[in-house]
Structure formats: C-alpha cells, structure tokens
Motif scaffolding. Structure first.
Motif, short mmCIF file in Angstrom:
data_model
loop_
_atom_site.label_atom_id
_atom_site.label_comp_id
_atom_site.label_asym_id
_atom_site.label_seq_id
_atom_site.Cartn_x
_atom_site.Cartn_y
_atom_site.Cartn_z
N GLY A 97 -5.01 -0.79 4.73
CA GLY A 97 -6.33 -0.76 4.12
C GLY A 97 -6.35 -1.14 2.67
N LEU A 98 -5.78 -2.30 2.33
CA LEU A 98 -5.84 -2.73 0.92
C LEU A 98 -7.07 -3.58 0.61
CD1 LEU A 98 -2.25 -3.52 -0.41
CD2 LEU A 98 -3.75 -1.58 -0.91
N ASP A 99 -7.74 -4.09 1.61
CA ASP A 99 -9.02 -4.79 1.44
C ASP A 99 -8.92 -6.09 0.65
OD1 ASP A 99 -10.24 -2.79 2.90
OD2 ASP A 99 -10.88 -1.66 1.14
N TRP A 100 -7.81 -6.80 0.78
CA TRP A 100 -7.74 -8.12 0.18
C TRP A 100 -8.58 -9.10 1.00
CZ3 TRP A 100 -1.91 -9.35 -1.19
CH2 TRP A 100 -1.41 -8.33 -2.00
N GLN A 101 -8.99 -10.19 0.35
CA GLN A 101 -9.71 -11.28 1.00
C GLN A 101 -8.85 -12.55 0.98
OE1 GLN A 101 -12.61 -10.60 2.52
NE2 GLN A 101 -12.46 -8.48 1.78
N VAL A 102 -9.28 -13.55 1.74
CA VAL A 102 -8.52 -14.80 1.78
C VAL A 102 -8.32 -15.35 0.37
CG1 VAL A 102 -8.55 -17.20 2.58
CG2 VAL A 102 -9.24 -15.35 4.14
N GLN A 138 0.84 -1.19 0.00
CA GLN A 138 0.00 0.00 0.00
C GLN A 138 0.88 1.25 0.00
OE1 GLN A 138 -3.24 0.03 2.86
NE2 GLN A 138 -2.98 2.23 3.19
N MET A 139 0.47 2.24 -0.76
CA MET A 139 1.17 3.52 -0.78
C MET A 139 0.13 4.64 -0.91
SD MET A 139 4.29 4.91 -3.20
CE MET A 139 5.58 3.98 -2.37
N PRO A 140 0.16 5.63 -0.01
CA PRO A 140 1.16 5.85 1.04
C PRO A 140 0.93 4.98 2.26
CG PRO A 140 -0.48 7.61 1.08
CD PRO A 140 -0.80 6.75 -0.12
N LEU A 164 0.26 0.15 -4.41
CA LEU A 164 -1.18 -0.02 -4.60
C LEU A 164 -1.93 1.02 -3.77
CD1 LEU A 164 -1.26 -3.91 -4.29
CD2 LEU A 164 -1.36 -2.57 -6.41
N ARG A 165 -3.01 1.53 -4.32
CA ARG A 165 -3.79 2.57 -3.65
C ARG A 165 -4.57 1.99 -2.47
NH1 ARG A 165 -7.93 3.62 -6.20
NH2 ARG A 165 -7.84 1.84 -7.62
N PRO A 166 -4.70 2.74 -1.38
CA PRO A 166 -5.56 2.28 -0.28
C PRO A 166 -6.95 1.95 -0.79
CG PRO A 166 -4.32 4.23 0.38
CD PRO A 166 -4.08 4.05 -1.08
N GLY A 167 -7.49 0.82 -0.34
CA GLY A 167 -8.82 0.41 -0.74
C GLY A 167 -8.92 -0.18 -2.14
N SER A 168 -7.80 -0.40 -2.80
CA SER A 168 -7.83 -0.82 -4.20
C SER A 168 -8.31 -2.27 -4.37
CB SER A 168 -6.47 -0.63 -4.85
OG SER A 168 -5.46 -1.28 -4.11
N GLY A 169 -8.12 -3.11 -3.36
CA GLY A 169 -8.69 -4.44 -3.40
C GLY A 169 -7.95 -5.45 -4.26
N GLY A 170 -8.53 -6.64 -4.33
CA GLY A 170 -7.85 -7.76 -4.96
C GLY A 170 -7.72 -7.65 -6.46
N ALA A 171 -8.65 -7.02 -7.14
CA ALA A 171 -8.59 -6.95 -8.60
C ALA A 171 -7.36 -6.18 -9.07
CB ALA A 171 -9.86 -6.33 -9.16
N GLU A 172 -7.08 -5.05 -8.42
CA GLU A 172 -5.91 -4.26 -8.80
C GLU A 172 -4.64 -5.02 -8.46
OE1 GLU A 172 -4.08 0.11 -7.69
OE2 GLU A 172 -6.23 -0.05 -8.11
N MET A 173 -4.63 -5.71 -7.34
CA MET A 173 -3.47 -6.51 -6.97
C MET A 173 -3.19 -7.57 -8.02
SD MET A 173 -2.82 -9.85 -5.83
CE MET A 173 -4.19 -10.44 -4.85
N ARG A 174 -4.22 -8.29 -8.44
CA ARG A 174 -4.03 -9.37 -9.40
C ARG A 174 -3.47 -8.86 -10.72
NH1 ARG A 174 -8.60 -14.00 -8.28
NH2 ARG A 174 -8.88 -13.59 -6.06
N SER A 220 8.17 -13.41 0.87
CA SER A 220 7.87 -12.72 2.12
C SER A 220 6.36 -12.66 2.23
CB SER A 220 8.48 -11.31 2.12
OG SER A 220 9.80 -11.33 2.61
N ALA A 221 5.82 -13.57 3.04
CA ALA A 221 4.37 -13.76 3.11
C ALA A 221 3.79 -12.97 4.27
CB ALA A 221 4.05 -15.25 3.25
N GLY A 222 3.45 -11.74 3.99
CA GLY A 222 2.74 -10.91 4.97
C GLY A 222 1.26 -10.93 4.65
N PHE A 223 0.44 -11.03 5.68
CA PHE A 223 -1.01 -11.15 5.47
C PHE A 223 -1.77 -9.94 5.99
CE2 PHE A 223 0.86 -15.38 5.59
CZ PHE A 223 0.44 -15.87 4.36
N ASP A 224 -1.07 -8.81 6.08
CA ASP A 224 -1.68 -7.59 6.61
C ASP A 224 -2.36 -6.75 5.53
OD1 ASP A 224 0.90 -7.29 5.68
OD2 ASP A 224 1.63 -6.20 7.41
N ALA A 225 -2.41 -7.24 4.30
CA ALA A 225 -3.24 -6.59 3.29
C ALA A 225 -4.69 -7.04 3.38
CB ALA A 225 -2.70 -6.88 1.88
N HIS A 226 -4.99 -7.95 4.29
CA HIS A 226 -6.36 -8.41 4.47
C HIS A 226 -7.26 -7.26 4.93
CE1 HIS A 226 -9.84 -10.54 6.16
NE2 HIS A 226 -9.51 -11.54 5.36
N ALA A 227 -8.51 -7.29 4.51
CA ALA A 227 -9.44 -6.20 4.81
C ALA A 227 -9.61 -5.95 6.30
CB ALA A 227 -10.79 -6.49 4.18
#
Length: 305
Positions: free
Chosen positions: A250-255, A182-184, A206-216, A237-244
C-alpha cells in the motif's frame, strides 16, 4: 535501443492456483512491450559457477534435489518449485549475467531482464519470498569479479525490502545497495539502521500510504550518496508492486512515479558510468499496473539522454 533478455521457459515456473507470482505476470510484461523497438535476446542458462558467486554449493544442491517430478515442492511458506522451476531460475540468473556482459561490452547502454522467478529475497542459503537465487546480486558479483569493476550500485525499488540482496552483498564493500520499501511489511527487515558491514547499504523505509512525494524525497537524498560512490555500473531491482493497485502492499505510487525514478537513476548513470544500467524484473502483482509500469520503465531506459 535497450537489450531485452527473456525466455519462454520462464513461463514453466508454475505456482499453485491463487499464488500471486504467476506466469501471467510475464505474459503481461511481454504484451506491454509488443511493438517496442528493443534488441530482443533469449536469456541463457546460468552456469553453476554463477550461482556459486553468492550461494554455497550445499544450498544449490538442495534446491536441485527438491525439484519435483510433478506438482509442487514447497521450500518455505510462499516459495514453491514445479518441474520447470529450476530451468526458469537458471534463465533468470543467466539473463542478468548476459545483460551485464552486453552492457559492459558496449552493445547498448541499458538492458531489461524480463524473467521469473524473481530473486531479491533469496538469501545465501535460504529460498524465500517467491525467490530461489539472488539474480541481481549474482550479476553485481559478475561485474566485479569477472569484469574487474571496482564499484557497482544495486538500486531496489520493489515495495518489499530486498533482504536477500542485502544478505548477499552485506560484506561487499565494492557494491552499494539501496532499497526503498514499505515498512512495516514482509519480510520485516530493512530498517534505516541496517547499513552493511562497510556502511555501503542504504535502506529507505516508507510509511504505508505515503505516496510518490515521500518516495521522491527519499530517493533524491540516496542518489546523491550513490553518485558520491561513483559506480561503474548500475543494476536495478525493478519491482512494480508499490503501485496503488497492487494487492500485496500500500505505498500508492503511480506510473509517473516509476517513470520519474527510472529517469533519476538513468540520469545518475549518465553522470557516473556512461549511462550503463541493467534493470531486472522483481515484483508487481496487479497485471494491468505491472504492464503499464513496465512500459513506462522501459520507455525511459530506451530514451536518448
């Protein structure tokens, strides 16, 4: 089956009350993996020479001297040492090195290292962001210098930029580093213009709130470049803090997004390096979300592909 490296001494890295990087994170991970068929091994203590692959002697000695007899020593605004912290950090580095050894020896195609403290914010001579030593970067250097690989890839999907890994591998042309974040957001680095000394760094802000589609979409393009690099080993480096539900971002990723990305990485590894993937726990601070994401991540690592 996937090799799991962990150690109960990683619970002895104690943070002040209210700190997000608590021992409860590792307890949640262990519970999420209960009953899962895994080759379970104790993470060994890293030899000092492993730390010196990425960190200068003066820095390692400074961390050692700072370990308190009781309570906490503060290394930066949010990074602390407790009496058991150094041993925990040595287990974390040792677990990554042992996982690299096991996967390269053909004992299994994949490994997951569930240790703490995390490592991807630790720069060459600076502890920061809960991190003491650059575990994944050290593992990459072990693969290159001890095992003689010509190319490795380090893929970081923690919600915070892996500034430490980038710092430690900035001049290492044999290692491609990709970070989505996420940035910023802390630590403020990770612009797309940061490309490494040899153009081998790819940052995906990635923009805050951008979600899984932008990530993919971002990772699909990056993974095509990684495949062209043809790594002989993939480290994650498996960080799971992009979860909603995570409280720190606040990237709003889902499992399902983490499962998709893990699958895409494993598919890449299948095409490039016989499926060899070493994944290492980084962030993730909502315990329920962390547990669910780790379970999904390891499930994909375990699958026959």
């Amino acid at each position: 089956m996937t090799v799991l490296f962990t150690h109960e001494e990683c619970l002895a890295h104690r943070e002040p009350p209210g700190h997000p990087e608590q021992a409860a994170r590792l307890v949640a991970v262990a519970r999420a993996l209960e009953g899962v068929p895994l080759d379970r091994r104790n993470a060994p203590l890293a030899a000092r020479d492993e730390l010196l692959r990425c960190h200068p002697e003066a820095y390692v000695a400074r961390v050692e001297r700072a370990v308190p007899g009781s309570g906490w020593a503060q290394l930066d605004g949010d990074t602390y040492l407790a009496p058991g912290s150094l041993t925990a950090a040595l287990r974390a580095v040792g677990g990554v090195c042992a996982a690299v050894d096991a996967v390269l020896a053909g004992e299994d195609r994949t490994a997951f290292v569930a240790c703490r403290p995390p490592g991807h914010h630790a720069e060459a001579a600076r502890a920061m962001g809960f991190c003491l030593f650059g575990s994944v970067a050290i593992g990459a250097k072990r693969a290159l210098d001890h095992h003689g690989l010509a190319r490795v890839a380090v893929l970081d999907f923690d919600v915070h930029h892996g500034n430490g890994t980038q710092d430690l591998l900035w001049n290492e042309g044999r290692a491609m580093f990709v970070s989505s974040h996420q940035m910023p957001l802390y630590p403020g680095s990770g612009a797309a213009s940061e490309v490494g000394a040899q153009g081998q760094v790819i940052n995906l802000p990635l923009r805050p709130g951008s979600g899984g589609a932008e990530m993919r979409a971002a990772w699909q393009g990056a993974l095509a470049r990684v495949e062209a690099f043809a790594p002989q080993l993939v480290l994650v480096s498996a960080g799971f803090d992009a979860h909603a539900d995570d409280p720190l971002a606040g990237l709003d990723w889902q499992v399902a997004d983490f499962a998709w990305l893990t699958g895409a990485i494993c598919d890449l590894a299948d095409r490039c390096c016989g499926g060899r993937v070493v994944s290492v726990l980084e962030g993730g601070y909502d315990l329920a979300a962390l547990a669910a994401c780790v379970a999904a991540h390891v499930d994909v690592l375990r699958r026959d592909r």
